[in-house]
Design a protein around this motif. Structure first.
Motif, PDB file in Angstrom:
ATOM      1  N   GLY A  96       4.302 -15.647  16.017  1.00 52.36           N
ATOM      2  CA  GLY A  96       5.453 -15.080  16.714  1.00 52.36           C
ATOM      3  C   GLY A  96       5.226 -14.946  18.199  1.00 52.36           C
ATOM      4  N   GLY A  97       4.452 -15.876  18.766  1.00 51.01           N
ATOM      5  CA  GLY A  97       4.169 -15.849  20.200  1.00 51.01           C
ATOM      6  C   GLY A  97       3.038 -14.932  20.601  1.00 51.01           C
ATOM      7  N   VAL A  98       2.413 -14.240  19.627  1.00 55.67           N
ATOM      8  CA  VAL A  98       1.324 -13.302  19.905  1.00 55.67           C
ATOM      9  C   VAL A  98       0.042 -13.809  19.245  1.00 55.67           C
ATOM     10  CG1 VAL A  98       0.506 -10.936  19.633  1.00 55.67           C
ATOM     11  CG2 VAL A  98       2.931 -11.372  20.040  1.00 55.67           C
ATOM     12  N   TRP A  99      -1.061 -13.810  19.995  1.00 51.83           N
ATOM     13  CA  TRP A  99      -2.337 -14.265  19.449  1.00 51.83           C
ATOM     14  C   TRP A  99      -2.991 -13.166  18.615  1.00 51.83           C
ATOM     15  CZ3 TRP A  99      -4.378 -19.073  19.315  1.00 51.83           C
ATOM     16  CH2 TRP A  99      -3.742 -20.037  20.104  1.00 51.83           C
ATOM     17  N   GLN A 100      -3.405 -13.539  17.406  1.00 51.09           N
ATOM     18  CA  GLN A 100      -4.001 -12.588  16.468  1.00 51.09           C
ATOM     19  C   GLN A 100      -5.314 -13.126  15.912  1.00 51.09           C
ATOM     20  OE1 GLN A 100       0.282 -10.984  14.620  1.00 51.09           O
ATOM     21  NE2 GLN A 100      -1.377 -11.626  13.271  1.00 51.09           N
ATOM     22  N   ALA A 101      -6.207 -12.184  15.596  1.00 50.34           N
ATOM     23  CA  ALA A 101      -7.421 -12.489  14.851  1.00 50.34           C
ATOM     24  C   ALA A 101      -7.249 -11.832  13.491  1.00 50.34           C
ATOM     25  CB  ALA A 101      -8.654 -11.937  15.565  1.00 50.34           C
ATOM     26  N   GLY A 102      -6.832 -12.623  12.502  1.00 48.70           N
ATOM     27  CA  GLY A 102      -6.418 -12.033  11.234  1.00 48.70           C
ATOM     28  C   GLY A 102      -5.173 -11.208  11.497  1.00 48.70           C
ATOM     29  N   PRO A 103      -5.121  -9.955  11.015  1.00 52.32           N
ATOM     30  CA  PRO A 103      -3.939  -9.114  11.266  1.00 52.32           C
ATOM     31  C   PRO A 103      -3.987  -8.400  12.613  1.00 52.32           C
ATOM     32  CG  PRO A 103      -5.447  -7.960   9.824  1.00 52.32           C
ATOM     33  CD  PRO A 103      -6.054  -9.325  10.061  1.00 52.32           C
ATOM     34  N   TYR A 104      -5.135  -8.467  13.301  1.00 54.30           N
ATOM     35  CA  TYR A 104      -5.331  -7.684  14.521  1.00 54.30           C
ATOM     36  C   TYR A 104      -4.906  -8.447  15.773  1.00 54.30           C
ATOM     37  CZ  TYR A 104      -8.360  -4.985  11.403  1.00 54.30           C
ATOM     38  OH  TYR A 104      -8.840  -4.251  10.355  1.00 54.30           O
ATOM     39  N   PRO A 105      -4.338  -7.766  16.740  1.00 51.16           N
ATOM     40  CA  PRO A 105      -4.090  -8.421  18.031  1.00 51.16           C
ATOM     41  C   PRO A 105      -5.415  -8.785  18.680  1.00 51.16           C
ATOM     42  CG  PRO A 105      -3.650  -6.047  18.162  1.00 51.16           C
ATOM     43  CD  PRO A 105      -3.904  -6.351  16.724  1.00 51.16           C
ATOM     44  N   VAL A 106      -5.419  -9.883  19.436  1.00 55.07           N
ATOM     45  CA  VAL A 106      -6.639 -10.380  20.065  1.00 55.07           C
ATOM     46  C   VAL A 106      -6.920  -9.608  21.349  1.00 55.07           C
ATOM     47  CG1 VAL A 106      -7.576 -12.373  21.322  1.00 55.07           C
ATOM     48  CG2 VAL A 106      -6.567 -12.688  19.070  1.00 55.07           C
ATOM     49  N   VAL A 107      -8.211  -9.402  21.642  1.00 51.89           N
ATOM     50  CA  VAL A 107      -8.618  -8.776  22.898  1.00 51.89           C
ATOM     51  C   VAL A 107      -8.173  -9.681  24.048  1.00 51.89           C
ATOM     52  CG1 VAL A 107     -10.565  -8.006  24.295  1.00 51.89           C
ATOM     53  CG2 VAL A 107     -10.594  -7.649  21.821  1.00 51.89           C
ATOM     54  N   VAL A 108      -7.353  -9.156  24.936  1.00 54.82           N
ATOM     55  CA  VAL A 108      -6.718  -9.965  25.978  1.00 54.82           C
ATOM     56  C   VAL A 108      -7.735 -10.591  26.918  1.00 54.82           C
ATOM     57  CG1 VAL A 108      -5.143  -9.899  27.952  1.00 54.82           C
ATOM     58  CG2 VAL A 108      -4.573  -8.647  25.857  1.00 54.82           C
ATOM     59  N   THR A 130     -12.168   1.977  17.087  1.00 55.19           N
ATOM     60  CA  THR A 130     -12.639   1.896  15.717  1.00 55.19           C
ATOM     61  C   THR A 130     -14.167   1.889  15.632  1.00 55.19           C
ATOM     62  OG1 THR A 130     -12.493   0.605  13.664  1.00 55.19           O
ATOM     63  CG2 THR A 130     -12.601  -0.641  15.709  1.00 55.19           C
ATOM     64  N   SER A 131     -14.707   2.491  14.595  1.00 49.51           N
ATOM     65  CA  SER A 131     -16.143   2.435  14.342  1.00 49.51           C
ATOM     66  C   SER A 131     -16.527   1.104  13.715  1.00 49.51           C
ATOM     67  CB  SER A 131     -16.577   3.574  13.401  1.00 49.51           C
ATOM     68  OG  SER A 131     -16.141   4.823  13.872  1.00 49.51           O
ATOM     69  N   ASP A 132     -15.592   0.500  12.994  1.00 43.20           N
ATOM     70  CA  ASP A 132     -15.824  -0.781  12.324  1.00 43.20           C
ATOM     71  C   ASP A 132     -14.477  -1.303  11.832  1.00 43.20           C
ATOM     72  OD1 ASP A 132     -17.106  -2.964  11.314  1.00 43.20           O
ATOM     73  OD2 ASP A 132     -18.168  -1.918   9.715  1.00 43.20           O
ATOM     74  N   LEU A 133     -14.462  -2.575  11.460  1.00 39.20           N
ATOM     75  CA  LEU A 133     -13.258  -3.159  10.877  1.00 39.20           C
ATOM     76  C   LEU A 133     -13.457  -3.309   9.378  1.00 39.20           C
ATOM     77  CD1 LEU A 133     -12.467  -5.981  13.469  1.00 39.20           C
ATOM     78  CD2 LEU A 133     -11.459  -3.697  13.330  1.00 39.20           C
ATOM     79  N   PRO A 134     -12.586  -2.734   8.566  1.00 37.75           N
ATOM     80  CA  PRO A 134     -12.726  -2.891   7.114  1.00 37.75           C
ATOM     81  C   PRO A 134     -12.461  -4.325   6.699  1.00 37.75           C
ATOM     82  CG  PRO A 134     -10.673  -1.781   7.643  1.00 37.75           C
ATOM     83  CD  PRO A 134     -11.425  -1.908   8.926  1.00 37.75           C
ATOM     84  N   SER A 135     -13.013  -4.704   5.555  1.00 37.56           N
ATOM     85  CA  SER A 135     -12.830  -6.064   5.056  1.00 37.56           C
ATOM     86  C   SER A 135     -11.410  -6.244   4.521  1.00 37.56           C
ATOM     87  CB  SER A 135     -13.830  -6.356   3.943  1.00 37.56           C
ATOM     88  OG  SER A 135     -13.544  -5.556   2.797  1.00 37.56           O
ATOM     89  N   VAL A 136     -11.014  -7.492   4.379  1.00 35.63           N
ATOM     90  CA  VAL A 136      -9.692  -7.802   3.830  1.00 35.63           C
ATOM     91  C   VAL A 136      -9.552  -7.224   2.424  1.00 35.63           C
ATOM     92  CG1 VAL A 136      -8.159  -9.678   3.120  1.00 35.63           C
ATOM     93  CG2 VAL A 136      -9.483  -9.888   5.230  1.00 35.63           C
ATOM     94  N   LYS A 137     -10.641  -7.283   1.648  1.00 36.97           N
ATOM     95  CA  LYS A 137     -10.622  -6.755   0.286  1.00 36.97           C
ATOM     96  C   LYS A 137     -10.406  -5.247   0.285  1.00 36.97           C
ATOM     97  CE  LYS A 137     -13.338  -6.477  -3.969  1.00 36.97           C
ATOM     98  NZ  LYS A 137     -14.639  -6.800  -4.629  1.00 36.97           N
ATOM     99  N   GLU A 138     -11.084  -4.543   1.189  1.00 40.03           N
ATOM    100  CA  GLU A 138     -10.922  -3.090   1.286  1.00 40.03           C
ATOM    101  C   GLU A 138      -9.472  -2.729   1.607  1.00 40.03           C
ATOM    102  OE1 GLU A 138     -14.459  -0.679   3.161  1.00 40.03           O
ATOM    103  OE2 GLU A 138     -14.345  -2.638   4.136  1.00 40.03           O
TER     104      GLU A 138
END
Length: 331
Positions: free
Chosen positions: A64-76, A245-253
């Motif tokens: 949708g015109g926005v860069w993502q890493a998985g579900p997260y927005p990318v660090v600009v 965030t302290s960490d990113l949870p896994s997709v499974k979590e």
């Protein structure tokens, strides 16, 4: 010939020599082979980038015109650095070596390179092996390989089917990070402290507001109010300016989480005309005071360990000022 004239001749000869040297250097620079035929690499023409090394793989995509890493927005900043370096590949990448024995030294061997693929839809648009790391070890080999150095400040690249290695200027290393954790925006919330008007805490069995009234912070609930500890309040506001965030949870979590009934709600209301929007954070306890947390408006989920969670999940009692002891009567 007089001495003065001899001096003029010597000066003229020196000047001609310097000019000749400069011309030779410029000629050598212009004759340096460069990597040609690279398709334009930019955010406007590429919609997916895959970066893979011996340990990690990450995919960033334009959704949708926005860069993502998985579900997260990318660090600009990281995204801008990557495009800046990739834009140099065409015509500005200068030939460094055509000897395959040097591939491992420059971090572009199959054993220590980062494979970088640029995609346009379902079509592989461009692909390179990139050496942009300070340390690029080869599994099973004890020798230390350092492609990027502070002296050269070069990132190396070659096409997968070619021996030629080219170099481009990289002010800093690791422009193409294969670890997805470096691409996901880590900020849970960012609200300037002077824009916060109220904070609502909703715990099982207790709900209260922390609200500023006439420049004074109060704990407010059920129509009553009590002055709040300024130190605790200012500490909380400082945390909310950049809660990471302290960490990113896994997709499974994340797939197993249900935020429809959160354990705790933390609402942050901003003043009229504020640059930041109001936010409602939902918390699900993981274990021993650690929590999964998400913004109600977003789909992605973060994780706070017990230490970091305790900095923002304050109880009513944390804000209540201790009563001032009454001096004992003298005599």
């Amino acid at each position: 010939m007089k001495g003065k004239q001899v001096g003029y001749v010597l000066v003229l000869l020196i000047v001609l020599g310097v000019v000749g040297l400069v011309l030779r250097l410029l000629s050598a620079e212009s004759d340096q082979p460069t990597l040609a035929g690279v398709r334009p690499i930019a955010s406007e023409v590429v919609d997916k980038v895959v970066m893979r090394d011996s340990q990690h793989e990450t995919i960033i995509e334009k959704v949708g015109g926005v860069w993502q890493a998985g579900p997260y927005p990318v660090v600009v900043v990281g995204l801008q650095d990557m495009w800046e370096t990739a834009a140099l590949f065409d015509d500005e990448a200068e030939l460094i070596s055509n000897n395959p024995d040097n591939h491992v030294l420059m971090g572009v061997s199959p054993g220590n390179a980062t494979v970088v693929q640029f995609w346009q839809g379902d079509r592989l648009y461009e692909e390179f092996l990139v050496g942009d790391k300070v340390f690029a070890p080869v599994e099973g080999v004890e020798k230390l390989y350092t492609p990027w150095t502070t002296i050269a400040r070069l990132c190396y690249l070659r096409r997968p089917d070619a021996d030629e290695v080219y170099g481009v200027f990289c002010e800093f290393p690791i422009r193409f990070r294969a670890d997805p954790k470096f691409w996901a925006e880590p900020s849970i919330v960012q609200i300037p402290r002077d824009e916060v008007e109220a904070i609502t805490f909703s715990y099982p069995g207790d709900e209260f507001d922390l609200r500023v009234i006439n420049s004074v912070w109060f704990v407010v609930s059920d129509g009553s109010r009590e002055a709040a500890s300024l130190d605790v309040t200012l500490g909380l506001l400082a945390e909310l300016e950049t809660l990471v965030t302290s960490d990113l949870p896994s997709v499974k979590e994340v797939a197993e989480l249900d935020f429809t009934q959160p354990d705790i709600r933390l609402g942050i209301g901003t003043k009229e005309g504020a640059t930041a929007s109001s936010v409602l954070l939902l918390f699900l306890e993981k274990a021993e005071g650690s929590y999964y947390v998400k913004d109600l408006e977003n789909s992605w989920v973060y994780f706070l360990n017990a230490e970091d969670a305790a900095k923002v999940l304050k109880t009513r009692q944390d804000f209540i000022l201790a009563p001032t002891p009454t001096p004992a009567p003298s005599g």
